[in-house]
Design an enzyme around this catalytic site. Structure first.
Site, PDB file in Angstrom:
ATOM      1  N   ASP A  19      49.480 -37.264  14.707  1.00  0.00           N
ATOM      2  CA  ASP A  19      50.093 -36.469  15.760  1.00  0.00           C
ATOM      3  C   ASP A  19      49.576 -37.473  17.192  1.00  0.00           C
ATOM      4  O   ASP A  19      50.403 -37.756  18.069  1.00  0.00           O
ATOM      5  CB  ASP A  19      49.103 -35.422  16.073  1.00  0.00           C
ATOM      6  CG  ASP A  19      49.775 -34.113  15.404  1.00  0.00           C
ATOM      7  OD1 ASP A  19      50.951 -34.285  14.773  1.00  0.00           O
ATOM      8  OD2 ASP A  19      49.108 -33.054  15.457  1.00  0.00           O
ATOM      9  N   ASP A  68      44.502 -34.427  15.926  1.00  0.00           N
ATOM     10  CA  ASP A  68      45.501 -33.431  15.176  1.00  0.00           C
ATOM     11  C   ASP A  68      45.417 -32.180  16.328  1.00  0.00           C
ATOM     12  O   ASP A  68      44.332 -31.494  16.420  1.00  0.00           O
ATOM     13  CB  ASP A  68      45.072 -33.240  13.609  1.00  0.00           C
ATOM     14  CG  ASP A  68      46.373 -32.703  12.882  1.00  0.00           C
ATOM     15  OD1 ASP A  68      47.123 -33.434  13.406  1.00  0.00           O
ATOM     16  OD2 ASP A  68      46.097 -31.824  12.195  1.00  0.00           O
ATOM     17  N   LYS A 123      46.700 -28.533  16.941  1.00  0.00           N
ATOM     18  CA  LYS A 123      46.859 -27.102  16.207  1.00  0.00           C
ATOM     19  C   LYS A 123      47.160 -25.950  17.275  1.00  0.00           C
ATOM     20  O   LYS A 123      46.487 -26.053  18.349  1.00  0.00           O
ATOM     21  CB  LYS A 123      45.776 -27.130  14.932  1.00  0.00           C
ATOM     22  CG  LYS A 123      45.771 -27.918  14.037  1.00  0.00           C
ATOM     23  CD  LYS A 123      46.768 -28.251  13.074  1.00  0.00           C
ATOM     24  CE  LYS A 123      46.473 -29.321  11.872  1.00  0.00           C
ATOM     25  NZ  LYS A 123      47.910 -29.426  11.023  1.00  0.00           N
TER      26      LYS A 123
END
Length: 352
Positions: free
Chosen positions: A246, A259, A261
């Site tokens: 990411d 990352d 989320k």
């Protein structure tokens, strides 16, 4: 006349002494002569009641287990078709081969990156990557029996509530929101501008589906800078797997694999993120062994954004913790390799 007795010890000898008291107030005698009140417990079987209390107090009331939940769900939703009830928790094992997390020839970056846009290496399956499994696929196919049980239990409850078509639409909406969220993030990170110094009038208009998510991570973006890569492919040639990172950037001065989320429920603890730390460690290990990246990353960051705009939770993974999750990743990778050679291996849809 009322006589009191008391016991006095003198040098090991016990002496009984008596004291005479004259009772002048005779109202006590009236109380003694008054009839007793009838107790509602006088007719209770004391012995039976005592044994009942002891049996209740001595028994341990435990929380529901997968077995009891399965019985309850079968009564409400029908029998489970795919999942098997986990009989016991699997023992953690060490990887057979402890592959290095860092690449010895590269040094861990301590200076600011050279000027220029962040790296964005697109995934091209035609360049000899057709048979290279992704991190997502490997984690999906090596879920524990307990993870599969709870995942399918959640799915069956959602279908019971929304119906087959409703659940399908719900899943598609989540996927679309995730893509829009990552696209909006990529625009910010690729621009090179820092969120902390951004003029409010320059803030772009986001789609309604992601406005809450962007508000949720605004305080995290203030601490993110020096972006090195975004939505970029990493590959570990030795271990034969790949993934799409990411973001690689500095968070509070520390270079991290980040990352992003999204979640409908709060995840204030790292344990709430399930396999996400393993995923981050796998990405970092691949990046550290990928020749397209001339630096090493030892730390990770998992940011959980919320649609209602409440402040996102940022879970930082320091280098020592990353090494532990790297070992767990190696075990999952070995399990995946073993399953590939078995005809009874599970089949999952690969996302990336």
């Amino acid at each position: 006349m009322y006589i009191l007795k008391r016991v006095v010890s003198t040098g090991g000898t016990i002496v009984h002494q008596c004291t005479s008291l004259t009772v002048k107030n005779l109202s006590v005698c009236y109380c003694l002569r008054s009839p007793k009140r009838h107790s509602p417990y006088s007719s209770v079987d004391c012995e039976r009641y005592s044994s009942l209390v002891k049996s209740v107090m001595s028994s341990r009331v435990s929380s529901q287990t997968p077995e009891t939940l399965l019985t309850e769900d079968e009564h409400i939703y029908g029998p489970v078709v795919k999942a098997q009830t986990p009989s016991s928790r699997p023992e953690m094992r060490e990887p057979k081969t402890l592959h290095p997390f860092l690449h010895c020839e590269e040094s861990v970056e301590t200076e600011e990156p050279e000027p220029g846009p962040p790296a964005r290496i697109l995934l091209n399956r035609d360049q000899g990557r057709s048979f290279v499994p992704s991190v997502t696929r490997i984690l999906q196919q090596t879920l524990s029996q307990e993870q599969i049980f709870y995942l399918e239990r959640w799915k069956r409850k959602m279908i019971a509530e929304l119906g087959e078509e409703g659940f399908k639409e719900y899943s598609q909406n989540l996927f679309r929101q995730g893509k829009l969220f990552h696209s909006a993030l990529e625009d910010i990170l690729m621009s090179g501008a820092t969120w902390k110094n951004k003029n409010p009038s320059e803030t772009p208009e986001y789609p309604p589906e992601v406005q809450g998510y962007m508000e949720s991570i605004s305080h995290v973006l203030e601490d993110v800078g020096a972006v090195r890569a975004t939505e970029s492919t990493v590959q570990h040639d030795t271990l034969n797997y790949l993934g799409i990172v990411d973001c690689v950037a500095r968070y509070r001065g520390v270079l991290c694999v980040i990352d992003w989320k999204t979640s409908e429920k709060p995840k204030p603890f790292l344990s709430n993120t399930y396999d996400n730390p393993i995923q981050v460690a796998a990405y970092a290990g691949a990046l550290n062994n990928d020749g397209n990246y001339k630096y090493q990353v030892e730390n990770g960051l998992i940011v959980v954004a919320y649609k209602d705009g409440s402040p996102a939770h940022a879970h930082q993974l320091r280098s020592e913790l990353m090494l532990e999750y790297w070992k767990t990743w190696l075990v999952r990778l070995e399990k995946f390799t073993e399953q590939r050679s078995s005809p009874a291996s599970s089949v999952f849809v690969e996302k990336r």
